[in-house]
Design an enzyme around this catalytic site. Structure first.
Site, PDB file in Angstrom:
ATOM      1  N   CYS A   1      -1.300   1.220  -4.418  1.00 28.51           N
ATOM      2  CA  CYS A   1      -2.178   2.384  -4.496  1.00 28.51           C
ATOM      3  C   CYS A   1      -1.377   3.556  -3.963  1.00 28.51           C
ATOM      4  O   CYS A   1      -0.675   3.434  -2.972  1.00 28.51           O
ATOM      5  CB  CYS A   1      -3.429   2.171  -3.652  1.00 28.51           C
ATOM      6  SG  CYS A   1      -4.497   0.888  -4.312  1.00 28.51           S
TER       7      CYS A   1
ATOM      8  N   HIS B   1       0.862  -1.181   0.000  1.00 28.17           N
ATOM      9  CA  HIS B   1       0.000   0.000   0.000  1.00 28.17           C
ATOM     10  C   HIS B   1       0.899   1.230   0.000  1.00 28.17           C
ATOM     11  O   HIS B   1       2.096   1.133   0.282  1.00 28.17           O
ATOM     12  CB  HIS B   1      -0.886   0.039   1.248  1.00 28.17           C
ATOM     13  CG  HIS B   1      -2.010  -0.945   1.236  1.00 28.17           C
ATOM     14  ND1 HIS B   1      -3.002  -0.943   0.286  1.00 28.17           N
ATOM     15  CD2 HIS B   1      -2.311  -1.972   2.071  1.00 28.17           C
ATOM     16  CE1 HIS B   1      -3.862  -1.916   0.532  1.00 28.17           C
ATOM     17  NE2 HIS B   1      -3.459  -2.565   1.619  1.00 28.17           N
TER      18      HIS B   1
END
Length: 165
Positions: free
Chosen positions: A131, A89
């Site tokens: 992301c 992430h």
């Protein structure tokens, strides 16, 4: 088969034995690929990532940097390249390790001829799958065209003609 791969029409900035628009790829070994995969995180606000089961997952920040330092000390004389993959992430400025965020520029501190002298003039590839913000990618449909029917048959027809992601 040629022992050179053309990557760019521009010569490399650091002078090497193989300086020019092509990378020499005739060394004894193709190279090394290091994967930093993260599935779970100490921060409860960061969701678990699914769909990956590499041998080693959930690196801490110091483990990532220690690995990069060890890589920089290795002899890459008989290899074609170095590949680093990061699956985690993140946000626009940082990536997340198991124990917290770190600056994504960390990899660029090590991916250079100064840190990896024996990789001077060789490709150092970095793939980041993370992301990096709140904007969603809705995806789009494409038609997968085969220019060579034999290539499709050789692939075992495992790829559909219409691909959605």
């Amino acid at each position: 088969m040629s022992e050179y791969i053309t990557i760019s029409s521009r010569p490399s900035k650091s002078p090497t034995v193989h300086d020019g628009p092509d990378y020499y790829n005739g060394y004894e070994k193709r190279g090394r690929c290091v994967i930093f995969a993260h599935k779970t995180f100490d921060n409860p606000r960061i969701s678990e990532r699914t769909g990956q089961e590499p041998r080693k997952i959930d690196f801490k920040k110091d483990q990532i940097e220690t690995t990069l330092i060890k890589l920089s000390r290795r002899k890459h004389k008989n290899t074609d390249c170095l590949v680093l993959c990061i699956s985690t992430h993140g946000n626009p400025e940082q990536l997340h390790a198991k124990d917290g965020p770190y600056d994504s520029k960390l990899f660029f501190e090590y991916l250079n001829a100064k840190s990896y002298p024996s990789l001077a003039g060789k490709p150092k590839l970095l793939f980041i799958q993370a992301c990096r913000g709140k904007q969603k990618d809705e995806g789009f449909e494409i038609d997968l065209c085969y220019f060579d029917k034999a290539a499709k048959e050789e692939a075992g027809n495992v790829v559909d003609d219409d691909l959605t992601y």
